[in-house]
Design a protein around this motif. Structure first.
Motif, mmCIF file in Angstrom:
data_model
loop_
_atom_site.group_PDB
_atom_site.id
_atom_site.type_symbol
_atom_site.label_atom_id
_atom_site.label_comp_id
_atom_site.label_asym_id
_atom_site.label_seq_id
_atom_site.Cartn_x
_atom_site.Cartn_y
_atom_site.Cartn_z
ATOM 1 N N LYS A 115 0.834 -1.206 0.000
ATOM 2 C CA LYS A 115 0.000 0.000 0.000
ATOM 3 C C LYS A 115 0.874 1.265 0.000
ATOM 4 N N ALA A 116 1.935 1.269 0.814
ATOM 5 C CA ALA A 116 2.828 2.443 0.880
ATOM 6 C C ALA A 116 3.556 2.632 -0.439
ATOM 7 N N GLN A 117 3.994 1.478 -1.057
ATOM 8 C CA GLN A 117 4.700 1.584 -2.340
ATOM 9 C C GLN A 117 3.765 2.129 -3.416
ATOM 10 N N ARG A 118 2.524 1.654 -3.418
ATOM 11 C CA ARG A 118 1.560 2.151 -4.407
ATOM 12 C C ARG A 118 1.362 3.663 -4.264
ATOM 13 N N LYS A 119 1.302 4.134 -2.998
ATOM 14 C CA LYS A 119 1.089 5.580 -2.758
ATOM 15 C C LYS A 119 2.252 6.399 -3.325
ATOM 16 N N ASN A 120 3.471 5.929 -3.067
ATOM 17 C CA ASN A 120 4.641 6.658 -3.571
ATOM 18 C C ASN A 120 4.688 6.655 -5.090
ATOM 19 N N ILE A 121 4.417 5.479 -5.709
ATOM 20 C CA ILE A 121 4.445 5.390 -7.172
ATOM 21 C C ILE A 121 3.410 6.319 -7.779
ATOM 22 N N ASP A 122 2.235 6.418 -7.172
ATOM 23 C CA ASP A 122 1.180 7.295 -7.691
ATOM 24 C C ASP A 122 1.589 8.766 -7.611
ATOM 25 N N ILE A 123 2.238 9.152 -6.492
ATOM 26 C CA ILE A 123 2.704 10.547 -6.331
ATOM 27 C C ILE A 123 3.769 10.870 -7.367
ATOM 28 N N TRP A 124 4.741 9.905 -7.552
ATOM 29 C CA TRP A 124 5.823 10.150 -8.510
ATOM 30 C C TRP A 124 5.272 10.282 -9.927
ATOM 31 N N ARG A 125 4.265 9.428 -10.257
ATOM 32 C CA ARG A 125 3.673 9.452 -11.595
ATOM 33 C C ARG A 125 3.019 10.796 -11.887
ATOM 34 N N LYS A 126 2.241 11.318 -10.922
ATOM 35 C CA LYS A 126 1.559 12.602 -11.122
ATOM 36 C C LYS A 126 2.566 13.745 -11.280
ATOM 37 N N HIS A 127 3.606 13.711 -10.454
ATOM 38 C CA HIS A 127 4.610 14.775 -10.518
ATOM 39 C C HIS A 127 5.346 14.758 -11.857
ATOM 40 N N SER A 128 5.709 13.539 -12.322
ATOM 41 C CA SER A 128 6.405 13.417 -13.605
ATOM 42 C C SER A 128 5.522 13.860 -14.758
ATOM 43 N N GLU A 129 4.230 13.521 -14.712
ATOM 44 C CA GLU A 129 3.312 13.939 -15.777
ATOM 45 C C GLU A 129 3.199 15.463 -15.835
ATOM 46 N N GLU A 130 3.163 16.132 -14.660
ATOM 47 C CA GLU A 130 3.081 17.595 -14.629
ATOM 48 C C GLU A 130 4.338 18.225 -15.254
ATOM 49 N N LEU A 131 5.505 17.681 -14.876
ATOM 50 C CA LEU A 131 6.740 18.202 -15.445
ATOM 51 C C LEU A 131 6.816 17.949 -16.945
ATOM 52 N N ARG A 132 6.403 16.738 -17.380
ATOM 53 C CA ARG A 132 6.414 16.424 -18.806
ATOM 54 C C ARG A 132 5.511 17.367 -19.585
ATOM 55 N N ASN A 133 4.312 17.642 -19.034
ATOM 56 C CA ASN A 133 3.383 18.550 -19.725
ATOM 57 C C ASN A 133 3.954 19.959 -19.843
ATOM 58 N N ALA A 134 4.654 20.389 -18.780
ATOM 59 C CA ALA A 134 5.241 21.741 -18.806
ATOM 60 C C ALA A 134 6.335 21.830 -19.865
ATOM 61 N N GLN A 135 7.221 20.825 -19.920
ATOM 62 C CA GLN A 135 8.289 20.823 -20.923
ATOM 63 C C GLN A 135 7.713 20.752 -22.336
ATOM 64 N N SER A 136 6.652 19.950 -22.487
ATOM 65 C CA SER A 136 6.024 19.818 -23.798
ATOM 66 C C SER A 136 5.412 21.143 -24.249
ATOM 67 N N GLU A 137 4.769 21.837 -23.322
ATOM 68 C CA GLU A 137 4.153 23.125 -23.659
ATOM 69 C C GLU A 137 5.219 24.159 -24.035
ATOM 70 N N GLN A 138 6.363 24.170 -23.310
ATOM 71 C CA GLN A 138 7.445 25.105 -23.637
ATOM 72 C C GLN A 138 8.009 24.816 -25.017
#
Length: 404
Positions: free
Chosen positions: A128-151
């Motif tokens: 359960k703890a590992q799933r929580k961390n993976i979900d947080i990392w995934r959301k953060h990476s997607e936000e950064l990817r979207n920002a780089q893509s928009e730039q």
């Protein structure tokens, strides 16, 4: 609290060096510095300071014009430098776009890993703890990817707009595009060179006009020269009359002082005579009583005249007595030494400022009264005319010793 650190962690910046004074030699050195890109900023600061100080005159105008022309030539170098920096900026933008593309590719790969990890065949095996961390990392990476893509998309849109502008200008390829900055620099340089030639022509015209004016001044009529000489003669006459007036005023003041002394002496003598007459009257009555009226009265009259003359001599000696104490003797010695090394004399303020270093309690009035009591040792003279008039004390003991 501690003082804030200097920017960059280094020591405080040193104050700017003082601007040197203008001279033809310094101006020649400055002209060379104006042609050196590494020294231009320092040199133009000195040039501005000289012009603001008013160093430009008929003699130095050509030298200053040459330096101003060098400053104008630096404009062309600045525009070329700007064009070079713009080219470097374009290259840097291209490098940044390529780097951003590589970064975005890696972001896509990382997000793909997170997405694969959230599928059921892998997701069920994480805690359960590992799933929580993976979900947080995934959301953060997607936000950064979207920002780089928009730039990156923004950079590409700008390039498309620039390409569109180039096509409207009938530029077939990017390599054939004309460097507008370089053309602008070249056009500006040509314009400045044209203006420089025009200003140089105006300067020559002004020089010709000045030469004409000087020629007219050389051919002034003899009548004007005569008027100038008459005016100069009148000014000298007025100055001479002012000097004579000052001399007469000084003599009048001396006579007034002598008159006051004579009045004081007369008053003192009259008072003494009155006392002696009273004594004579009493002695006369006493003599008549004793029968020796005539002889004794004559003796008293002779005594009265002798006492009056003696009192007058005492008054004269009292007035001419120069020194009252050993301190006055010391002051006279110091003042004589000071005035001896100032053969043109010194005013009372200058003398007082010197004496105060030796005796802080002495006053200017005390010094002046002491000098006035010794007319054979010190004399006062007037120098200058009008607003420059000044009273100076001089040592005259070497002449005064001959009159005693």
């Amino acid at each position: 609290g501690a003082a804030p650190a200097q920017a960059g962690g280094g020591p405080a910046a040193a104050p700017p060096p003082a601007i040197m004074h203008y001279s033809e030699h310094e101006a020649a050195l400055l002209a060379e510095k104006l042609k050196d890109d590494s020294k231009f900023s320092e040199a133009i600061t000195v040039l501005l300071s000289w012009i603001e100080r008013g160093e430009v005159n008929r003699r130095s105008a050509n030298q200053f014009y040459s330096m101003v022309q060098s400053a104008n030539s630096h404009v062309r170098r600045l525009m070329n430098e700007k064009a070079t920096h713009e080219q470097e900026m374009e290259e840097a933008k291209e490098n940044f776009k390529n780097a951003l593309t590589g970064i975005l590719t890696q972001f896509e790969q990382i997000v793909a890993v997170f997405n694969a990890s959230t599928r059921q065949k892998a997701w069920d095996h994480f805690s359960k703890a590992q799933r929580k961390n993976i979900d947080i990392w995934r959301k953060h990476s997607e936000e950064l990817r979207n920002a780089q893509s928009e730039q990156l998309m923004g950079i590409r849109r700008e390039e498309e707009m620039e390409m569109s502008d180039d096509e409207n200008c009938d530029s077939p390829t990017k390599k054939m595009r004309v460097d507008e900055s370089a053309l602008a620099a070249q056009a500006y340089a040509l314009k400045e060179e044209n203006d420089s030639l025009r200003w140089q022509l105006d300067a020559y015209r002004n020089e010709v006009e000045l030469l004409k004016q000087e020629k007219e001044q050389l051919f002034r009529t003899e009548e004007n020269l005569t008027k100038d000489q008459q005016l100069q003669f009148l000014q000298q006459t007025v100055q001479g009359m002012q000097q004579q007036l000052l001399t007469i005023q000084e003599e009048l003041n001396n006579k007034k002082s002598e008159l006051e002394q004579a009045k004081e002496e007369q008053s003192h003598t009259q008072a003494l005579l009155k006392v002696l007459q009273e004594q004579l009257k009493g002695n006369k009555e006493l003599v008549e009583t004793n029968g020796h009226s005539h002889e004794d009265a004559n003796e008293v009259n002779v005594l009265t005249v002798a006492l009056v003359n003696q009192d007058r001599e005492n008054n004269i000696e009292k007035r001419s007595q120069g020194l009252k104490s050993e301190k006055e003797a010391l002051l006279i010695g110091i003042i004589s030494t000071f005035l001896h090394v100032h053969p043109f004399g010194a005013n009372i303020e200058y003398l007082w400022s010197y004496m105060q270093q030796l005796d802080s309690k002495i006053s200017a009035n005390e010094i002046e009264m002491l000098l006035m009591r010794l007319p054979r040792m010190f004399k006062q003279e007037f120098t200058g005319v009008g607003a420059t008039l000044e009273k100076r004390w001089k040592l005259c003991a070497f002449e005064g010793i001959k009159t005693t």
